[in-house]
Design a protein around this motif. Sequence first.
Motif, PDB file in Angstrom:
ATOM      1  N   GLY A 154       0.814  -1.210   0.000  1.00 27.28           N
ATOM      2  CA  GLY A 154       0.000   0.000   0.000  1.00 27.28           C
ATOM      3  C   GLY A 154       0.840   1.249   0.000  1.00 27.28           C
ATOM      4  N   GLU A 155       0.196   2.321   0.397  1.00 26.87           N
ATOM      5  CA  GLU A 155       0.867   3.617   0.415  1.00 26.87           C
ATOM      6  C   GLU A 155       0.438   4.349   1.677  1.00 26.87           C
ATOM      7  N   GLU A 156       1.381   5.068   2.268  1.00 23.72           N
ATOM      8  CA  GLU A 156       1.093   5.826   3.482  1.00 23.72           C
ATOM      9  C   GLU A 156       1.891   7.129   3.439  1.00 23.72           C
ATOM     10  N   ASP A 157       1.200   8.240   3.501  1.00 23.09           N
ATOM     11  CA  ASP A 157       1.838   9.557   3.481  1.00 23.09           C
ATOM     12  C   ASP A 157       2.787   9.728   2.295  1.00 23.09           C
ATOM     13  N   GLY A 158       2.389   9.228   1.131  1.00 25.04           N
ATOM     14  CA  GLY A 158       3.189   9.375  -0.078  1.00 25.04           C
ATOM     15  C   GLY A 158       4.351   8.400  -0.195  1.00 25.04           C
ATOM     16  N   GLU A 159       4.491   7.479   0.744  1.00 27.27           N
ATOM     17  CA  GLU A 159       5.557   6.486   0.707  1.00 27.27           C
ATOM     18  C   GLU A 159       4.953   5.106   0.461  1.00 27.27           C
ATOM     19  N   ILE A 160       5.727   4.245  -0.187  1.00 29.51           N
ATOM     20  CA  ILE A 160       5.260   2.890  -0.474  1.00 29.51           C
ATOM     21  C   ILE A 160       5.513   2.037   0.771  1.00 29.51           C
ATOM     22  N   VAL A 161       4.503   1.302   1.184  1.00 31.48           N
ATOM     23  CA  VAL A 161       4.613   0.427   2.344  1.00 31.48           C
ATOM     24  C   VAL A 161       4.893  -0.985   1.844  1.00 31.48           C
ATOM     25  N   TYR A 162       5.931  -1.617   2.394  1.00 27.55           N
ATOM     26  CA  TYR A 162       6.303  -2.988   2.035  1.00 27.55           C
ATOM     27  C   TYR A 162       6.159  -3.891   3.252  1.00 27.55           C
ATOM     28  N   HIS A 163       5.570  -5.052   3.046  1.00 24.36           N
ATOM     29  CA  HIS A 163       5.582  -6.082   4.078  1.00 24.36           C
ATOM     30  C   HIS A 163       6.827  -6.926   3.843  1.00 24.36           C
ATOM     31  N   CYS A 164       7.594  -7.159   4.891  1.00 24.17           N
ATOM     32  CA  CYS A 164       8.858  -7.882   4.785  1.00 24.17           C
ATOM     33  C   CYS A 164       8.876  -9.058   5.736  1.00 24.17           C
ATOM     34  N   LEU A 165       9.542 -10.127   5.331  1.00 24.83           N
ATOM     35  CA  LEU A 165       9.708 -11.283   6.220  1.00 24.83           C
ATOM     36  C   LEU A 165      10.674 -10.982   7.358  1.00 24.83           C
ATOM     37  N   ASP A 166      11.638 -10.112   7.097  1.00 24.59           N
ATOM     38  CA  ASP A 166      12.617  -9.787   8.118  1.00 24.59           C
ATOM     39  C   ASP A 166      12.987  -8.315   7.985  1.00 24.59           C
ATOM     40  N   ILE A 167      12.462  -7.502   8.884  1.00 22.49           N
ATOM     41  CA  ILE A 167      12.703  -6.056   8.791  1.00 22.49           C
ATOM     42  C   ILE A 167      14.121  -5.687   9.206  1.00 22.49           C
ATOM     43  N   ARG A 168      14.895  -6.646   9.714  1.00 19.36           N
ATOM     44  CA  ARG A 168      16.291  -6.374  10.062  1.00 19.36           C
ATOM     45  C   ARG A 168      17.188  -6.382   8.816  1.00 19.36           C
ATOM     46  N   GLN A 169      16.689  -6.904   7.720  1.00 19.90           N
ATOM     47  CA  GLN A 169      17.448  -6.925   6.467  1.00 19.90           C
ATOM     48  C   GLN A 169      17.505  -5.509   5.876  1.00 19.90           C
ATOM     49  N   PRO A 170      18.468  -5.227   5.003  1.00 21.35           N
ATOM     50  CA  PRO A 170      18.583  -3.875   4.421  1.00 21.35           C
ATOM     51  C   PRO A 170      17.574  -3.659   3.284  1.00 21.35           C
ATOM     52  N   VAL A 171      16.304  -3.761   3.611  1.00 25.07           N
ATOM     53  CA  VAL A 171      15.245  -3.690   2.606  1.00 25.07           C
ATOM     54  C   VAL A 171      15.239  -2.337   1.902  1.00 25.07           C
ATOM     55  N   VAL A 172      15.311  -1.259   2.661  1.00 25.49           N
ATOM     56  CA  VAL A 172      15.240   0.081   2.069  1.00 25.49           C
ATOM     57  C   VAL A 172      16.447   0.322   1.157  1.00 25.49           C
ATOM     58  N   THR A 173      17.618  -0.145   1.567  1.00 30.07           N
ATOM     59  CA  THR A 173      18.822  -0.004   0.734  1.00 30.07           C
ATOM     60  C   THR A 173      18.665  -0.783  -0.567  1.00 30.07           C
ATOM     61  N   ASP A 174      18.146  -2.009  -0.479  1.00 30.00           N
ATOM     62  CA  ASP A 174      17.927  -2.815  -1.681  1.00 30.00           C
ATOM     63  C   ASP A 174      16.888  -2.162  -2.601  1.00 30.00           C
ATOM     64  N   LEU A 175      15.827  -1.615  -2.011  1.00 31.18           N
ATOM     65  CA  LEU A 175      14.805  -0.951  -2.821  1.00 31.18           C
ATOM     66  C   LEU A 175      15.386   0.285  -3.520  1.00 31.18           C
ATOM     67  N   ALA A 176      16.241   1.016  -2.818  1.00 29.21           N
ATOM     68  CA  ALA A 176      16.875   2.193  -3.431  1.00 29.21           C
ATOM     69  C   ALA A 176      17.757   1.781  -4.610  1.00 29.21           C
ATOM     70  N   ALA A 177      18.482   0.666  -4.469  1.00 28.75           N
ATOM     71  CA  ALA A 177      19.327   0.180  -5.569  1.00 28.75           C
ATOM     72  C   ALA A 177      18.470  -0.238  -6.755  1.00 28.75           C
ATOM     73  N   GLU A 178      17.356  -0.919  -6.490  1.00 29.10           N
ATOM     74  CA  GLU A 178      16.438  -1.327  -7.576  1.00 29.10           C
ATOM     75  C   GLU A 178      15.847  -0.101  -8.266  1.00 29.10           C
ATOM     76  N   GLU A 179      15.458   0.892  -7.482  1.00 27.53           N
ATOM     77  CA  GLU A 179      14.863   2.096  -8.068  1.00 27.53           C
ATOM     78  C   GLU A 179      15.877   2.835  -8.940  1.00 27.53           C
ATOM     79  N   LEU A 180      17.105   2.967  -8.457  1.00 28.09           N
ATOM     80  CA  LEU A 180      18.142   3.634  -9.234  1.00 28.09           C
ATOM     81  C   LEU A 180      18.403   2.890 -10.543  1.00 28.09           C
TER      82      LEU A 180
END
Length: 172
Positions: A137-163
């Motif tokens: 979904g989306e919250e306050d203009g940001e994409i919300v992701y459900h993750c199996l492990d929030i300790r993983q570098p999810v945001v960093t990986d998403l930034a690399a994919e987006e770039l």
Amino acid sequence: MKGPSADPDACAAAAGRLWPVATYRAALFFCLWLVLAGVDVADLPAAAAAIAAATWTSLHLLEPSRARRSVRAIARLILLFLYHSVVAGADVAGRALNPRLPLHPGFVTYPSRLSPGLRQNVFTTLTSLLPGTVPAGEEDGEIVYHCLDIRQPVVTDLAAEELALVQALYND
């Protein structure tokens, strides 16, 4: 004052840019037709109608872009996607097969720099194919992701994919 569509020169220039794109898309739809239906002369009228309709629809729903596609950037995007898929898939499989590995499910938000609409939808579709993360979904203009492990570098990986996606497809 005349609008851009009233100017005959502007219309001619736009049509001149449209024909190569329309021809390319029609050729792709023709190849798709051949893959799905095979080669049969009796099917040519139906194929022509389907290809014309698909091309017209694609030109109206996905307008041609002036962006230059970089083969190197597209290859990098594919390799990055495959790498993340294999690494994340191995991680998910390891967690499924070894119950002692803890899961820390939760949600993270990602502030995408892509404009809402088509570009952000392409990005969320791409990232939904990576194991362990699902756009939720989306919250306050940001994409919300459900993750199996929030300790993983999810945001960093998403930034690399987006770039990588921006460099491959949206290098305007």
